[in-house]
Design a protein around this motif. Structure first.
Motif, short mmCIF file in Angstrom:
data_model
loop_
_atom_site.label_atom_id
_atom_site.label_comp_id
_atom_site.label_asym_id
_atom_site.label_seq_id
_atom_site.Cartn_x
_atom_site.Cartn_y
_atom_site.Cartn_z
N ARG A 141 -8.70 3.30 4.33
CA ARG A 141 -7.56 2.36 4.77
C ARG A 141 -6.85 3.36 5.70
O ARG A 141 -5.87 2.72 6.50
N ASP A 155 -5.78 2.37 9.81
CA ASP A 155 -4.16 2.42 10.23
C ASP A 155 -4.00 3.37 11.33
O ASP A 155 -3.32 3.40 12.25
N GLU A 156 -4.95 4.59 11.41
CA GLU A 156 -4.64 5.70 12.35
C GLU A 156 -5.46 5.88 13.44
O GLU A 156 -5.02 6.54 14.37
#
Length: 134
Positions: A74, A78-79
């Protein structure tokens, strides 16, 4: 076809990393390139390898502690720009919903079943390599 594909394997368990290597063999399917592995036992090592680039698929162990593969998945979704597809190793079939929550593209249960694992990995490699060829 590119000369090789790079697969990041994240697990704090050397035996699990070995299961992944053995299930993959030189290449998980005839229509994908041979695989080279980058093994990581810690989350900082995963982030460093992804920052360096060149990773085609990530195999993350959902049972790793303290940073489990689902949370790591996750976070990298996102990064990391253009994050590679993720194959999540889960402890129980009932955990499949967590793989969805983590945004993994695929999940297989532990212990690694070689045919199921190779098919899932080959599918993600095909998708990634065709995406980058386009």
């Amino acid at each position: 076809m590119q000369s090789s594909a790079t697969v990041l394997v994240y697990s704090d368990d050397a035996n699990t990393r070995e299961q992944v290597r053995l299930a993959t063999g030189r290449r998980p399917a005839a229509d994908v390139p041979p695989v080279r592995f980058v093994e990581c036992a810690t989350m900082p090592a995963v982030l460093k390898a992804l920052d360096e680039g060149g990773i085609d698929v990530c195999v993350l162990d959902g049972e790793t502690v303290p940073a489990g593969g689902m949370g790591v998945c996750r976070q990298i979704k996102d990064e990391i720009f253009d994050c590679p597809p993720v194959l999540l190793l889960i402890g129980r079939p009932q955990d499949a919903w967590l793989a969805t929550w983590s945004r993994a593209e695929a999940a297989v249960t532990l212990p690694v079943e070689p045919v199921e694992f190779a098919e899932a990995l080959a599918s993600l490699l095909r998708r990634r390599l065709s995406h980058h060829a386009a």
